[in-house]
Design a protein around this motif. Structure first.
Motif, PDB file in Angstrom:
ATOM      1  N   SER A  51       0.836  -1.200   0.000  1.00  0.00           N
ATOM      2  CA  SER A  51       0.000   0.000   0.000  1.00  0.00           C
ATOM      3  C   SER A  51       0.874   1.255   0.000  1.00  0.00           C
ATOM      4  O   SER A  51       2.024   1.224   0.429  1.00  0.00           O
ATOM      5  CB  SER A  51      -0.933   0.014   1.220  1.00  0.00           C
ATOM      6  OG  SER A  51      -0.169   0.002   2.419  1.00  0.00           O
TER       7      SER A  51
ATOM      8  N   VAL B 220       5.730   3.655   1.218  1.00  0.00           N
ATOM      9  CA  VAL B 220       5.189   2.400   0.692  1.00  0.00           C
ATOM     10  C   VAL B 220       5.342   1.355   1.779  1.00  0.00           C
ATOM     11  O   VAL B 220       6.436   1.158   2.309  1.00  0.00           O
ATOM     12  CB  VAL B 220       5.929   1.949  -0.589  1.00  0.00           C
ATOM     13  CG1 VAL B 220       5.466   0.561  -1.024  1.00  0.00           C
ATOM     14  CG2 VAL B 220       5.715   2.950  -1.712  1.00  0.00           C
TER      15      VAL B 220
ATOM     16  N   ASP C  23       8.258  -6.405  -6.912  1.00  0.00           N
ATOM     17  CA  ASP C  23       6.893  -5.871  -7.049  1.00  0.00           C
ATOM     18  C   ASP C  23       6.725  -4.591  -6.245  1.00  0.00           C
ATOM     19  O   ASP C  23       6.033  -3.652  -6.678  1.00  0.00           O
ATOM     20  CB  ASP C  23       5.873  -6.911  -6.578  1.00  0.00           C
ATOM     21  CG  ASP C  23       5.846  -8.159  -7.453  1.00  0.00           C
ATOM     22  OD1 ASP C  23       6.388  -8.100  -8.578  1.00  0.00           O
ATOM     23  OD2 ASP C  23       5.299  -9.185  -7.006  1.00  0.00           O
ATOM     24  N   THR C  24       7.359  -4.534  -5.069  1.00  0.00           N
ATOM     25  CA  THR C  24       7.269  -3.345  -4.216  1.00  0.00           C
ATOM     26  C   THR C  24       7.923  -2.158  -4.904  1.00  0.00           C
ATOM     27  O   THR C  24       7.388  -1.041  -4.897  1.00  0.00           O
ATOM     28  CB  THR C  24       7.916  -3.631  -2.852  1.00  0.00           C
ATOM     29  OG1 THR C  24       7.338  -4.829  -2.306  1.00  0.00           O
ATOM     30  CG2 THR C  24       7.687  -2.493  -1.884  1.00  0.00           C
TER      31      THR C  24
ATOM     32  N   GLN D  83       8.173  -1.801  -8.074  1.00  0.00           N
ATOM     33  CA  GLN D  83       7.310  -1.462  -9.206  1.00  0.00           C
ATOM     34  C   GLN D  83       6.123  -0.603  -8.767  1.00  0.00           C
ATOM     35  O   GLN D  83       5.758   0.364  -9.438  1.00  0.00           O
ATOM     36  CB  GLN D  83       6.806  -2.740  -9.888  1.00  0.00           C
ATOM     37  CG  GLN D  83       6.140  -2.534 -11.240  1.00  0.00           C
ATOM     38  CD  GLN D  83       7.044  -1.859 -12.265  1.00  0.00           C
ATOM     39  OE1 GLN D  83       8.197  -2.251 -12.443  1.00  0.00           O
ATOM     40  NE2 GLN D  83       6.543  -0.812 -12.912  1.00  0.00           N
ATOM     41  N   VAL D  84       5.535  -0.951  -7.623  1.00  0.00           N
ATOM     42  CA  VAL D  84       4.426  -0.148  -7.077  1.00  0.00           C
ATOM     43  C   VAL D  84       4.905   1.273  -6.775  1.00  0.00           C
ATOM     44  O   VAL D  84       4.229   2.258  -7.078  1.00  0.00           O
ATOM     45  CB  VAL D  84       3.840  -0.806  -5.807  1.00  0.00           C
ATOM     46  CG1 VAL D  84       2.890   0.144  -5.085  1.00  0.00           C
ATOM     47  CG2 VAL D  84       3.117  -2.101  -6.168  1.00  0.00           C
TER      48      VAL D  84
ATOM     49  N   GLU E  56       5.159   3.184  -9.995  1.00  0.00           N
ATOM     50  CA  GLU E  56       3.838   3.550 -10.523  1.00  0.00           C
ATOM     51  C   GLU E  56       3.229   4.744  -9.781  1.00  0.00           C
ATOM     52  O   GLU E  56       2.369   5.434 -10.328  1.00  0.00           O
ATOM     53  CB  GLU E  56       2.899   2.344 -10.453  1.00  0.00           C
ATOM     54  CG  GLU E  56       3.215   1.293 -11.515  1.00  0.00           C
ATOM     55  CD  GLU E  56       2.594  -0.066 -11.213  1.00  0.00           C
ATOM     56  OE1 GLU E  56       1.786  -0.156 -10.261  1.00  0.00           O
ATOM     57  OE2 GLU E  56       2.948  -1.041 -11.914  1.00  0.00           O
ATOM     58  N   HIS E  57       3.688   4.955  -8.534  1.00  0.00           N
ATOM     59  CA  HIS E  57       3.187   6.093  -7.750  1.00  0.00           C
ATOM     60  C   HIS E  57       4.204   7.242  -7.707  1.00  0.00           C
ATOM     61  O   HIS E  57       4.158   8.081  -6.805  1.00  0.00           O
ATOM     62  CB  HIS E  57       2.835   5.638  -6.332  1.00  0.00           C
ATOM     63  CG  HIS E  57       1.570   4.831  -6.268  1.00  0.00           C
ATOM     64  ND1 HIS E  57       1.513   3.486  -6.597  1.00  0.00           N
ATOM     65  CD2 HIS E  57       0.295   5.187  -5.952  1.00  0.00           C
ATOM     66  CE1 HIS E  57       0.272   3.053  -6.466  1.00  0.00           C
ATOM     67  NE2 HIS E  57      -0.487   4.065  -6.076  1.00  0.00           N
TER      68      HIS E  57
END
Length: 298
Positions: free
Chosen positions: A89, A95, A105-106, A108-109, A112-113
């Protein structure tokens, strides 16, 4: 005394008995575990670990099982894989990721933000919990550069929050390595940047990784810690050890700091290659190579 049966004790939980760990490790090696458990939430994790401790069952906690070698003997007691705890989240410039989330993946998130600071992790195959536990790093960045805090489950079953300072980070070291606590989540303090810039840096790191590392074979990642004043890979290469092989485990011909599984390797093959490399490097250069990779089950 009644025999311990975790499947009977916890019906509906994802628990397996006497399973080969080679199915679940990045190296594709590892003997059997008495019990393997994949918790779906913190309540399951807390409940089963409390029971295991009360029964004096040894507990081993793993994430993506990427930076470790499990020997042919396997692991006694309970092995917990946190790979189902994957929620990530974002809150303003932080994050928060559950321990089983892939660090890739973290990152990448975060990208994206429009949040920078985790680009170095773009190609690391481990989990967030493992990355915090080992203070993982690559390409000039590491966990303690951007970690704000981590939450652990204590042996007593309580949740406890560690600040970055309390984690006492060092080179591939954190305070939780000796406490028996289980990392359940981590929060990273990041900085705003344009998504295109972040993605470009991540792509650059991944290109460099692909060109230099033997990603085409199963491996445990970088095997040895960096000795002071040296690079482990260069010492191994200069010792003429690239291509040295025991069974299916080989010192990579692409990057001497990696040991790859060329097919049907066992944990014992890996351990034999590590010991040989250490002995030859010490003999030739008087440098002691210390494994970065965790060796379990000896």
């Amino acid at each position: 005394m009644q025999e311990i049966n975790l499947i009977r004790e916890f019906p509906g939980y994802d628990i397996k008995q006497n399973q080969a760990l080679s199915t679940y490790t990045n190296t594709r090696v590892g003997g059997p575990a008495d019990w393997i458990f994949w918790p779906r939430n913190l309540d399951e994790l807390s409940e089963v670990t409390r029971y295991a401790r009360n029964q004096a069952l040894p507990i081993t906690v793993l994430g993506n099982a990427s930076n470790l070698i499990i020997t042919n003997q396997g692991l006694r007691g309970l092995v917990i894989f946190l790979t189902r705890l994957t929620e990530v989240s974002v809150n303003e410039n932080t994050v928060t990721a559950a321990a089983g989330a892939a660090i890739i993946d973290t990152a990448q998130v975060a990208c994206e933000h429009d949040l920078a600071g985790l680009e170095w992790a773009a190609g690391i195959p481990g989990s967030v919990g493992g990355a915090v536990y080992m203070n993982a790093g690559a390409y000039g960045g590491q966990v303690d550069d951007c970690l704000l805090e981590a939450v652990v489950l204590t042996p007593e079953g309580a949740l406890k929050t560690y600040s970055k300072q309390a984690l006492d980070f060092g080179y591939r070291h954190s305070a939780v390595q000796g406490t028996g606590e289980i990392i359940v989540s981590a929060t990273f303090q990041l900085v705003p940047d344009a998504k295109v810039n972040i993605a470009e840096r991540m792509e650059d790191f991944n290109d460099r990784r692909a060109s230099k590392q033997p990603l085409e074979y199963p491996s445990c990642g970088s095997v040895f810690k960096r000795p002071e004043g040296y690079f482990a890979g260069k010492l191994i290469m200069d010792a003429g050890l690239q291509g040295f092989q025991v069974g299916g485990a080989q010192v990579s011909t692409k990057h001497a700091g990696f040991i790859v599984n060329k097919g049907q390797a066992t944990g014992s093959d890996y351990v034999a290659v590590i010991k040989h490399v250490q002995a030859v490097v010490h003999e030739q250069f008087q440098v002691d190579l210390e494994p970065e990779v965790r060796i379990l089950g000896e």
